[in-house]
Design a protein around this motif. Structure first.
Motif, PDB file in Angstrom:
ATOM      1  N   THR A  63       0.421  -0.946   0.238  1.00 39.98           N
ATOM      2  CA  THR A  63      -0.121  -0.032   0.237  1.00 39.98           C
ATOM      3  C   THR A  63       1.040   1.554   0.056  1.00 39.98           C
ATOM      4  O   THR A  63       2.002   1.724   0.632  1.00 39.98           O
ATOM      5  N   LYS A  87      -2.612   7.539   1.185  1.00 35.96           N
ATOM      6  CA  LYS A  87      -3.632   7.785   0.748  1.00 35.96           C
ATOM      7  C   LYS A  87      -3.733   8.817   0.328  1.00 35.96           C
ATOM      8  O   LYS A  87      -4.800   9.143  -0.630  1.00 35.96           O
ATOM      9  N   GLY A 111      -0.271  13.327   3.199  1.00 38.25           N
ATOM     10  CA  GLY A 111      -0.526  11.493   2.443  1.00 38.25           C
ATOM     11  C   GLY A 111      -0.238  10.929   1.726  1.00 38.25           C
ATOM     12  O   GLY A 111      -0.440   9.961   1.664  1.00 38.25           O
ATOM     13  N   TYR A 160      -5.973  -0.626   2.262  1.00 37.13           N
ATOM     14  CA  TYR A 160      -5.262   0.255   3.129  1.00 37.13           C
ATOM     15  C   TYR A 160      -4.615   1.326   2.972  1.00 37.13           C
ATOM     16  O   TYR A 160      -3.323   1.246   3.414  1.00 37.13           O
ATOM     17  N   PRO A 161      -4.710   2.542   2.953  1.00 34.89           N
ATOM     18  CA  PRO A 161      -3.697   3.400   2.482  1.00 34.89           C
ATOM     19  C   PRO A 161      -3.217   3.598   4.007  1.00 34.89           C
ATOM     20  O   PRO A 161      -3.977   3.996   4.827  1.00 34.89           O
ATOM     21  N   GLU A 210      -0.166   7.061   5.860  1.00 34.80           N
ATOM     22  CA  GLU A 210       0.124   7.849   6.050  1.00 34.80           C
ATOM     23  C   GLU A 210       1.327   8.701   5.062  1.00 34.80           C
ATOM     24  O   GLU A 210       1.279   9.782   5.063  1.00 34.80           O
TER      25      GLU A 210
END
Length: 167
Positions: free
Chosen positions: A23, A26, A38, A135-136, A138
């Motif tokens: 990942t 975000k 992010g 799920y990303p 930061e």
């Protein structure tokens, strides 16, 4: 690029002939990284350290350093220790490195905006365990726990994280 480089691709992190699902931040990938956006910063980043929780795992490499209670990372652009590991008590804004969850049980430190940090350019770009697939983070690169341990055991002095600009 060399064989020891970790390269972010659309399919995952390519390292030594394997693709590891991962990942990213975000905020996607950015060539104009700023604190709090992010985003995962574009560039070629050296791996400059490895930290681990000795109460949760065996030492992953002979050069890994144990995380201790009170280990923090400064994320306050106005602090002289911005984007550096610091110790509690610490009054400026920071991130706790010994977390209750397992995300930072093993951390690969990159040289993003380090050791001479530019105020506001972003801090704490790590490779660490992800929460779950997709799920990303930061701004960091996240891997499954077993994949992170495999990568950590194979890193060399020459290993770099390569984050290309995407279309």
């Amino acid at each position: 690029m060399n064989h020891d480089d970790m390269v972010l691709t659309p399919r995952g992190l390519r390292f030594q002939g394997r693709i590891y699902p991962c990942t990213i931040g975000k905020g996607g990938v950015s060539a104009r990284k700023v604190e709090g956006d992010g985003a995962t910063p574009v560039g070629i980043h050296r791996i400059v350290g490895m930290l681990y929780r000795p109460d949760r795992m065996a030492r992953p490499a002979d050069w890994a350093l144990p995380l201790r209670p009170g280990d923090l990372w400064s994320d306050d652009p106005d602090d002289p220790d911005y984007n550096m590991m610091v110790r509690a008590p610490y009054t400026a804004s920071h991130e706790r490195l010994r977390r209750a969850d397992p995300l930072y049980d093993l951390i690969l430190l990159t040289d993003w905006n380090w050791p001479y940090a530019v105020k506001g350019r972003g801090s704490a770009i790590f490779i660490h365990q992800y929460r779950r697939p997709g799920y990303p983070t930061e701004g960091c690169i996240g891997l499954a726990r077993d994949h992170l341990r495999q990568v950590a055991a194979r890193i060399r002095f020459s290993t770099r994280l390569v984050v290309p600009e995407t279309g």
